[in-house]
Design a protein around this motif. Structure first.
Motif, short mmCIF file in Angstrom:
data_model
loop_
_atom_site.label_atom_id
_atom_site.label_comp_id
_atom_site.label_asym_id
_atom_site.label_seq_id
_atom_site.Cartn_x
_atom_site.Cartn_y
_atom_site.Cartn_z
N TYR A 81 0.84 -1.20 0.00
CA TYR A 81 0.00 0.00 0.00
C TYR A 81 0.88 1.24 0.00
CZ TYR A 81 -4.09 2.86 0.98
OH TYR A 81 -5.10 3.78 0.90
N ALA A 82 1.14 1.79 -1.17
CA ALA A 82 2.04 2.92 -1.29
C ALA A 82 1.29 4.22 -1.03
CB ALA A 82 2.64 2.96 -2.69
N THR A 83 1.84 5.08 -0.20
CA THR A 83 1.23 6.38 0.07
C THR A 83 2.28 7.30 0.70
OG1 THR A 83 -0.67 7.49 1.07
CG2 THR A 83 0.34 5.73 2.34
N VAL A 84 1.88 8.42 1.25
CA VAL A 84 2.80 9.44 1.75
C VAL A 84 3.31 9.06 3.14
CG1 VAL A 84 3.02 11.88 2.31
CG2 VAL A 84 1.58 11.18 0.39
N ALA A 247 -0.46 -5.41 7.57
CA ALA A 247 -1.63 -5.52 6.70
C ALA A 247 -1.69 -4.30 5.78
CB ALA A 247 -2.91 -5.62 7.53
N SER A 248 -2.50 -4.38 4.73
CA SER A 248 -2.56 -3.29 3.76
C SER A 248 -3.39 -2.11 4.25
CB SER A 248 -3.13 -3.81 2.44
OG SER A 248 -4.44 -4.32 2.63
N SER A 249 -4.12 -2.28 5.35
CA SER A 249 -4.89 -1.18 5.93
C SER A 249 -5.13 -1.47 7.41
CB SER A 249 -6.22 -0.99 5.20
OG SER A 249 -7.02 -2.14 5.32
N THR A 260 -7.33 8.87 8.22
CA THR A 260 -6.55 9.89 7.54
C THR A 260 -5.06 9.62 7.67
OG1 THR A 260 -8.28 11.56 7.86
CG2 THR A 260 -6.05 12.37 7.43
N VAL A 261 -4.64 9.21 8.88
CA VAL A 261 -3.24 8.86 9.13
C VAL A 261 -3.21 7.52 9.85
CG1 VAL A 261 -1.04 9.59 10.16
CG2 VAL A 261 -2.68 11.31 9.37
N TRP A 262 -2.20 6.72 9.55
CA TRP A 262 -2.07 5.39 10.13
C TRP A 262 -0.66 5.23 10.71
CZ3 TRP A 262 -1.58 0.56 6.48
CH2 TRP A 262 -1.34 -0.60 7.25
N GLN A 263 -0.57 5.01 12.01
CA GLN A 263 0.71 4.66 12.64
C GLN A 263 0.82 3.13 12.54
OE1 GLN A 263 1.54 4.42 17.05
NE2 GLN A 263 2.52 6.39 16.64
N TYR A 264 1.67 2.66 11.63
CA TYR A 264 1.69 1.24 11.34
C TYR A 264 2.79 0.46 12.04
CZ TYR A 264 5.17 2.60 7.76
OH TYR A 264 6.27 3.11 7.10
N THR A 265 3.75 1.17 12.67
CA THR A 265 4.76 0.49 13.47
C THR A 265 5.30 1.43 14.53
OG1 THR A 265 6.89 -0.68 13.46
CG2 THR A 265 6.62 1.08 11.86
N ASP A 280 4.49 6.44 10.10
CA ASP A 280 3.09 6.75 9.80
C ASP A 280 2.93 6.93 8.30
OD1 ASP A 280 2.32 7.33 12.72
OD2 ASP A 280 3.96 8.74 12.41
N ARG A 281 1.70 6.82 7.86
CA ARG A 281 1.42 7.16 6.47
C ARG A 281 0.09 7.87 6.35
NH1 ARG A 281 2.28 1.35 4.21
NH2 ARG A 281 4.10 2.56 3.60
N PHE A 282 0.05 8.74 5.35
CA PHE A 282 -1.14 9.54 5.07
C PHE A 282 -1.98 8.83 4.02
CE2 PHE A 282 -3.22 12.88 2.53
CZ PHE A 282 -4.00 13.47 3.52
N ASN A 283 -3.27 8.85 4.21
CA ASN A 283 -4.20 8.14 3.30
C ASN A 283 -4.55 9.05 2.12
OD1 ASN A 283 -5.95 6.34 2.19
ND2 ASN A 283 -7.50 6.49 3.79
N GLY A 284 -3.61 9.19 1.21
CA GLY A 284 -3.85 10.04 0.05
C GLY A 284 -2.54 10.52 -0.54
N THR A 285 -2.65 11.43 -1.49
CA THR A 285 -1.48 11.97 -2.17
C THR A 285 -0.89 13.15 -1.40
OG1 THR A 285 -2.79 13.54 -3.43
CG2 THR A 285 -2.51 11.33 -4.38
#
Length: 297
Positions: A81-84, A247-249, A260-265, A280-285
């Motif tokens: 899942y590629a994002t910002v 996981a991808s989400s 909007t933002v995901w702290q994944y680790t 973290d990653r942002f859900n969008g461009t």
């Protein structure tokens, strides 16, 4: 002479006994698990049960009350899942080379500013402008202590001590870090109704002070337990969800339908920072991230 020798021997034995006891105590202290150093140059602790007021960071309460949500050996970043990409930091990251961070592909960062109504992160005044000048889109976060004072009081403290906002193309709205209590009872001794009121009061005062909707950082388990899966903020605040997984989400708290933002680790790494850092990653461009920063549709 025999008497003096006997007394000297007794004194020497006492000294040896005391020294041995002190050595044993020192060894016990050094071996005590969960000990947290107060020096800002140390990496984020992996065990947090000895945190003192002011030492909390994003995910600290989650580690204590909910445990790790990822397994040893998992990759730091989901690859499907590629994002910002972004990070969040506090005093635990010590000195940060923000130019190296930006060159490593990190586009945004939220930086701890305050906790409760009596603590200001000692590295905030360095990190906040340095991130800006390195081209990192940055914002501030407040670690909530709902048992210490009202939501209104803490929103005022946050807004007055780094949590403000300006339309300068590189400033994100502030974050309310509301998660498991790292210092005690998971829900801070509040009922679900009281917690909802506290969050609403914080939101209303922060918006009155800054014109912005505060971003809510939380974990699904805490939100479901301590607010009762409340949906009262879903149409007001962007959600920053803590779910450490490859996981991808992420899993969402009940009451929210989008993140909007995901702290994944909580064990990531980035050039320019020594030790672990939350990723973290942002859900969008990037354009959508700038829209969030500038409060534009």
């Amino acid at each position: 002479m025999p008497i003096r020798t006997s007394r000297f021997s007794r004194v020497r034995r006492r000294v040896a006994t005391v020294a041995g006891a002190l050595g044993a105590i020192s060894a016990m202290v050094l071996a005590t698990p969960n000990a947290v150093s107060a020096t800002s140059e140390n990496p984020v602790p992996t065990t947090t049960k000895s945190l003192k007021p002011g030492q909390a960071f994003m995910g600290a309460g989650t580690m204590i009350h909910e445990g790790p949500q990822r397994t040893t050996g998992e990759a730091d970043s989901p690859t499907t899942y590629a994002t910002v990409e972004g990070i969040d930091v506090s005093r635990w990251q010590g000195s940060i080379n923000w130019t190296s961070v930006r060159n490593a592909g990190i586009q945004f960062a939220w930086i701890k500013a305050t906790e409760g109504t009596s603590y200001k992160d000692p590295n905030f005044n360095t990190n906040y402008p340095n991130a800006y000048y390195a081209g990192v889109i940055r914002g501030a976060y407040h670690f909530a202590l709902p048992n210490a004072s009202s939501g209104t009081t803490q929103a005022d403290y946050f807004a007055s001590n780094g949590g403000g906002w300006s339309a300068d193309n590189l400033t994100l709205p502030g974050v309310l870090d509301i998660e498991s209590n790292p210092y005690g009872a998971q829900c801070y001794g509040l009922s679900t109704t009281q917690m909802r009121t506290w969050i609403s009061d914080f939101y209303n005062r922060y918006k009155a002070r800054t014109t912005r909707d505060v971003v809510i950082y939380t974990s699904p388990s805490w939100w479901n337990t301590c607010t009762g899966g409340w949906n009262g903020m879903a149409t007001k605040s962007p959600l920053w969800v803590a779910h450490w997984t490859t996981a991808s989400s992420p899993t969402l708290p009940t009451g929210f339908s989008v993140w909007t933002v995901w702290q994944y680790t909580s064990t990531g790494s980035v050039s320019g920072i020594s030790g672990n850092v939350d990723r973290d990653r942002f859900n969008g461009t990037r354009d959508r991230l700038l829209a969030l920063a500038n409060n534009t549709p």
